[in-house]
Design an enzyme around this catalytic site. Structure first.
Site, PDB file in Angstrom:
ATOM      1  N   TYR A  48       0.831  -1.203   0.000  1.00  0.00           N
ATOM      2  CA  TYR A  48       0.000   0.000   0.000  1.00  0.00           C
ATOM      3  C   TYR A  48       0.869   1.258   0.000  1.00  0.00           C
ATOM      4  O   TYR A  48       0.647   2.186  -0.801  1.00  0.00           O
ATOM      5  CB  TYR A  48      -0.921   0.001   1.218  1.00  0.00           C
ATOM      6  CG  TYR A  48      -1.676   1.291   1.412  1.00  0.00           C
ATOM      7  CD1 TYR A  48      -2.811   1.563   0.662  1.00  0.00           C
ATOM      8  CD2 TYR A  48      -1.242   2.244   2.333  1.00  0.00           C
ATOM      9  CE1 TYR A  48      -3.509   2.757   0.825  1.00  0.00           C
ATOM     10  CE2 TYR A  48      -1.924   3.431   2.501  1.00  0.00           C
ATOM     11  CZ  TYR A  48      -3.054   3.679   1.751  1.00  0.00           C
ATOM     12  OH  TYR A  48      -3.719   4.869   1.906  1.00  0.00           O
ATOM     13  N   LYS A  61       1.175   4.276  -2.854  1.00  0.00           N
ATOM     14  CA  LYS A  61       0.896   5.687  -2.597  1.00  0.00           C
ATOM     15  C   LYS A  61       2.103   6.563  -2.937  1.00  0.00           C
ATOM     16  O   LYS A  61       1.935   7.729  -3.316  1.00  0.00           O
ATOM     17  CB  LYS A  61       0.486   5.862  -1.132  1.00  0.00           C
ATOM     18  CG  LYS A  61      -0.830   5.185  -0.760  1.00  0.00           C
ATOM     19  CD  LYS A  61      -2.042   5.907  -1.324  1.00  0.00           C
ATOM     20  CE  LYS A  61      -2.598   5.350  -2.586  1.00  0.00           C
ATOM     21  NZ  LYS A  61      -3.759   6.108  -3.088  1.00  0.00           N
TER      22      LYS A  61
END
Length: 256
Positions: free
Chosen positions: A152, A156
């Protein structure tokens, strides 16, 4: 007033930003990954102009979503909000890609490349991006043991890289990235400590405000204030390599 498309806006921060923009008098088009979620979104925000349905997990689904957005006409701004979170187990999509990368990174690239160019682009990153590297040598997690939080966070970082790469290439567009804070959405979890009342303000501000501080490009924000992104996000060589990887995987090049 502006016309704004927000990906991943059937719930959470995307829907909150949409509600605020509608209150400010803007025309907003929502996005949901399936018809059931689209119906929920229509009930939650009946003032929305429309809800685009499209599953961003696959390359074909992202392409179809972009086509449906274009069918609705020109948008002044696009907010790239769609994402899955840091607690995801390892799962591979029909395209053979980790689904966190497919949704958080590749679909943002595809929507950027395929939706008719707006005047403003806004990308949601995360505070977690400060603590990882881009890992472009193993972006598909084929060499490493899966770690959902790292996957994740890397995605990002990719979103910030994408924002700055597009800002560098498309000088006629205001392109920026932000982190909304770790807030107690379904993605963030109930124990998230950050301020929910602040989490949706910056993306709405960057998408539609006439404030000179919002009419900038290639910048990174947190709660309406400029801040420093992970240095790798500004590395031009890494940006170009990420664009090349996304183009190779999808068969779609970012327009010049």
């Amino acid at each position: 007033m502006s016309r704004i498309f927000i990906s991943g806006s059937s719930t959470g921060l995307g829907l909150m930003a949409a509600e605020l923009l509608v209150q400010q008098g803007h025309d907003v088009v929502l996005h949901a990954r399936n018809r059931s979620r689209a119906e929920d979104a229509r009930r939650a925000l009946p003032q929305a102009e429309a809800v685009v349905v499209g599953d961003l997990e696959t390359i074909a689904g992202a392409k179809e979503t972009a086509s449906r957005v274009n069918d609705l006409g020109h948008f002044d701004a696009v907010i790239h909000n769609a994402a899955v979170g840091y607690r995801e187990a390892s799962r591979v999509t029909r395209d053979g890609l980790p689904h966190v990368f497919a949704i958080n990174t590749l679909s943002a690239y595809l929507l950027t490349a395929l939706i008719a160019r707006p005047q403003r682009l806004v990308y949601l990153s995360s505070g977690m991006h400060h603590h990882v590297g881009a890992s472009l040598d193993d972006i598909l997690w084929r060499k490493r043991r899966w770690n959902g939080a790292d996957a994740y966070a890397e995605s990002k970082l990719h979103d910030a890289m994408l924002a700055f790469a597009v800002a560098r290439r498309w000088r006629d567009v205001h392109v920026n990235a932000l982190e909304p804070g770790w807030v107690p959405t379904n993605m963030g979890g109930p124990g998230a400590p950050d301020d929910m009342d602040q989490a949706h303000l910056t993306q709405a501000w960057l998408a539609a405000s006439d404030d000179p501080q919002a009419r900038v490009t290639g910048k990174y924000f947190y709660h309406l204030k400029r801040m420093t992104a992970n240095p790798q996000a500004h590395d031009v060589a890494l940006q170009d390599r990420l664009l090349h990887i996304c183009a190779e995987l999808s068969g779609i090049a970012l327009p010049a």
